[in-house]
Design a protein around this motif. Structure first.
Motif, PDB file in Angstrom:
ATOM      1  N   MET A   1      -9.377   2.699 -16.440  1.00 19.23           N
ATOM      2  CA  MET A   1      -8.356   3.628 -15.932  1.00 19.23           C
ATOM      3  C   MET A   1      -8.846   4.141 -14.585  1.00 19.23           C
ATOM      4  O   MET A   1      -9.965   4.610 -14.481  1.00 19.23           O
ATOM      5  CB  MET A   1      -8.182   4.828 -16.887  1.00 19.23           C
ATOM      6  N   LYS A   2      -8.007   4.033 -13.561  1.00 20.86           N
ATOM      7  CA  LYS A   2      -8.420   4.517 -12.240  1.00 20.86           C
ATOM      8  C   LYS A   2      -7.514   5.664 -11.809  1.00 20.86           C
ATOM      9  O   LYS A   2      -6.293   5.565 -11.911  1.00 20.86           O
ATOM     10  CB  LYS A   2      -8.378   3.367 -11.231  1.00 20.86           C
ATOM     11  N   PHE A   3      -8.126   6.740 -11.337  1.00 23.04           N
ATOM     12  CA  PHE A   3      -7.348   7.897 -10.891  1.00 23.04           C
ATOM     13  C   PHE A   3      -7.595   8.157  -9.411  1.00 23.04           C
ATOM     14  O   PHE A   3      -8.734   8.314  -8.987  1.00 23.04           O
ATOM     15  CB  PHE A   3      -7.711   9.129 -11.725  1.00 23.04           C
TER      16      PHE A   3
ATOM     17  N   ARG B   1     -11.446   2.420   3.350  1.00 24.79           N
ATOM     18  CA  ARG B   1     -10.525   3.442   2.852  1.00 24.79           C
ATOM     19  C   ARG B   1      -9.588   2.853   1.793  1.00 24.79           C
ATOM     20  O   ARG B   1      -9.129   1.728   1.918  1.00 24.79           O
ATOM     21  CB  ARG B   1      -9.726   4.043   4.012  1.00 24.79           C
ATOM     22  N   GLY B   2      -9.380   3.644   0.752  1.00 22.71           N
ATOM     23  CA  GLY B   2      -8.568   3.165  -0.366  1.00 22.71           C
ATOM     24  C   GLY B   2      -9.347   2.265  -1.313  1.00 22.71           C
ATOM     25  O   GLY B   2      -8.789   1.649  -2.218  1.00 22.71           O
ATOM     26  N   GLY B   3     -10.679   2.189  -1.108  1.00 21.38           N
ATOM     27  CA  GLY B   3     -11.499   1.185  -1.799  1.00 21.38           C
ATOM     28  C   GLY B   3     -11.694   1.404  -3.285  1.00 21.38           C
ATOM     29  O   GLY B   3     -12.163   0.500  -3.972  1.00 21.38           O
ATOM     30  N   SER B   4     -11.345   2.572  -3.809  1.00 18.99           N
ATOM     31  CA  SER B   4     -11.597   2.721  -5.246  1.00 18.99           C
ATOM     32  C   SER B   4     -10.617   1.891  -6.084  1.00 18.99           C
ATOM     33  O   SER B   4     -10.913   1.599  -7.238  1.00 18.99           O
ATOM     34  CB  SER B   4     -11.643   4.185  -5.681  1.00 18.99           C
ATOM     35  N   ASP B   5      -9.490   1.491  -5.515  1.00 21.89           N
ATOM     36  CA  ASP B   5      -8.643   0.513  -6.218  1.00 21.89           C
ATOM     37  C   ASP B   5      -9.436  -0.772  -6.445  1.00 21.89           C
ATOM     38  O   ASP B   5      -9.413  -1.367  -7.525  1.00 21.89           O
ATOM     39  CB  ASP B   5      -7.400   0.147  -5.381  1.00 21.89           C
ATOM     40  N   THR B   6     -10.139  -1.182  -5.387  1.00 20.92           N
ATOM     41  CA  THR B   6     -10.928  -2.417  -5.480  1.00 20.92           C
ATOM     42  C   THR B   6     -12.092  -2.237  -6.455  1.00 20.92           C
ATOM     43  O   THR B   6     -12.392  -3.132  -7.243  1.00 20.92           O
ATOM     44  CB  THR B   6     -11.406  -2.831  -4.076  1.00 20.92           C
TER      45      THR B   6
HETATM   46 MG    MG Z   1      -5.353   4.941  -2.799  1.00 22.98          MG
END
Ligand code: MG
Ligand code: ASP
Length: 425
Positions: free
Chosen positions: A6-8, A150-155
């Motif tokens: 689960m990613k928040f 940036r936005g890397g926690s999706d990855t």
């Molecule tokens: Mg994001």
């Protein structure tokens, strides 16, 4: 029983109440008997502040120290969520990138993941412990902390799901799924129940900024089932006050919550056009009256590549008098570098003039069904013609048709196309 990641995102962990809400959602999955790993972003706004601190001190700061600073946002939220879960009676432990380890290359600030050691996390998840992983960060071969862009926690989340062989990767964000287009422009935009990786990639890269593009590529390559859903809609049933004890029935994976990003084979009814995206991030450049002879395109685009100016759409006409015009688009941020590159080859190719137009928008219609259907592009051209919108540049791929138009007609074009393809709810 399933194993899920689960990613928040930042808005989902923006303050302590929201972190409590996240803990309740995690608890619901644990109570259902699932093995859970959670990936968290920094609290919203925190990464921007950290980046600004680095730049304010030194615009040319050391990239390794930038990573040491900006990775801390996720460290804070991973610890806070672990505390919150423990408070709710759940066994939980936080993990930084270096502790897993999540190994990357040395490209600080935009590192790529090489491998993730999943064995210890799996062992603990099997005993019921929740792994709370700091997104966005890893460790380079020289033991330095890295971040993934940036936005890397999706990855981070998708890569972790692949390494843990998770049954799915749920990305909780502030929108409740992927829409046929931006609902702020078209209120009758519909939420898609499913979308293919390829469509998602096209939509992500042309402006629908829900998932980091790299995370979608990774999910496609690794076959990770990704679900995009909101952490704000309907409170978890078993967290509601006075809810009867005991786990609620598990929601099926294919329920209508959120949007499932899956392989094409999993979509039975393939739409000609699934979604419409727009981007105002590009600028148009025309190089007027270049000689029409071999090597001209190579010279122009070679110079642009050398300056790292990213070129997207290109048109060149045939010549009547031995010269031709070359028109193309670059990212707006690359415009100064493109200008410099073209000035540098002025003598070499002897063009007449350079015309720049930053007031353009790229509108794209995307759908895997267009591979097997004719007339998709023509529907687009007719719909724009009906609104008297001039098309400046056209480009196509197997599953996408894009046009460049004057920026002032962006909304009008998106609305007209949404209706023309029958996407209105
Ligand atoms: Mg994001
Ligand atoms: N916190 C990082 C960022 O704002 C990573 C992420 O949230 O995905 O870019």
């Amino acid at each position: 029983m399933a194993r899920i990641v689960m990613k928040f995102g930042g808005t989902s962990v923006a303050d302590l109440d929201r972190i409590r809400n996240v803990a309740a959602r995690v608890k619901r999955e644990v109570d259902r008997g699932h093995q859970v790993a959670v990936v968290v972003s920094a609290m919203s706004g925190v990464t921007n502040t950290l980046v600004k601190w680095c730049t304010d001190l030194s615009p040319m700061h050391d990239a390794r120290e930038y990573d040491a600073v900006v990775a801390t946002g996720e460290q804070v939220t991973s610890g806070l969520l672990a505390i919150c879960l423990q408070e709710a009676g759940i066994d939980a432990r936080s993990w930084q990138g270096w502790q897993i380890p999540l190994c990357t290359d040395t490209a600080h600030g935009k590192a790529r993941i090489g491998s993730i050691e999943g064995a210890e996390l799996i062992r603990r998840m099997q005993t019921g412990q929740v792994a709370v992983v700091a997104g966005f960060q890893g460790i380079a071969p020289d033991n330095r902390i890295t971040t993934l862009g940036r936005g890397g926690s999706d990855t981070s989340a998708v890569a972790l799901a692949a390494a843990l062989k998770a049954d799915r990767c749920d990305i909780y964000t502030d929108v409740d799924g992927i829409y046929t287009t931006d609902p702020r422009i078209v209120p009758r935009a519909r939420k898609l129940a499913r979308i293919t990786y390829e469509e998602m990639l096209e939509l992500a890269s042309v402006g629908a900024k829900v998932l980091q593009t790299r995370s979608v590529e990774l999910a496609m390559n690794e076959g990770v089932r990704v679900r995009v859903l909101s952490s704000f809609t309907e409170a978890p049933p078993d967290a509601a006050p006075g809810a009867p004890p005991g786990a609620p029935p598990d929601a099926p994976l294919d329920d209508d919550t959120g949007t499932l990003v899956v392989d094409e084979d999993e979509i039975v009814e393939k739409q000609n056009v699934t979604g419409i995206a727009y981007s105002r991030d590009e600028a148009k450049i025309t190089v007027r009256r270049v000689p029409d002879r071999p090597g001209i395109a190579a010279t122009i685009f070679g110079a642009l590549a050398e300056q790292n100016a990213n070129v997207d759409m290109i048109v060149q006409n045939i010549s009547a008098d031995g010269t031709t015009d070359m028109t193309f688009t670059v990212g707006k941020a690359d415009l100064p570098r493109a200008r410099a590159a073209l000035a540098g080859i002025k003598r070499q190719i002897n063009y007449a003039e350079l015309i720049e137009d930053p007031d353009v928008a790229k509108i794209s219609v995307v759908g895997v069904g267009m591979r097997s259907h004719a007339g998709v592009a023509n529907t687009m051209f007719s719909a724009l013609a009906d609104k008297a919108i001039n098309i400046q540049v056209i480009s196509t791929s197997e599953i996408k048709v894009s046009v460049l138009i004057a920026a002032e007609y962006t909304e009008l074009a998106v609305r007209a196309l949404h209706s023309a393809y029958g996407l209105d709810a």
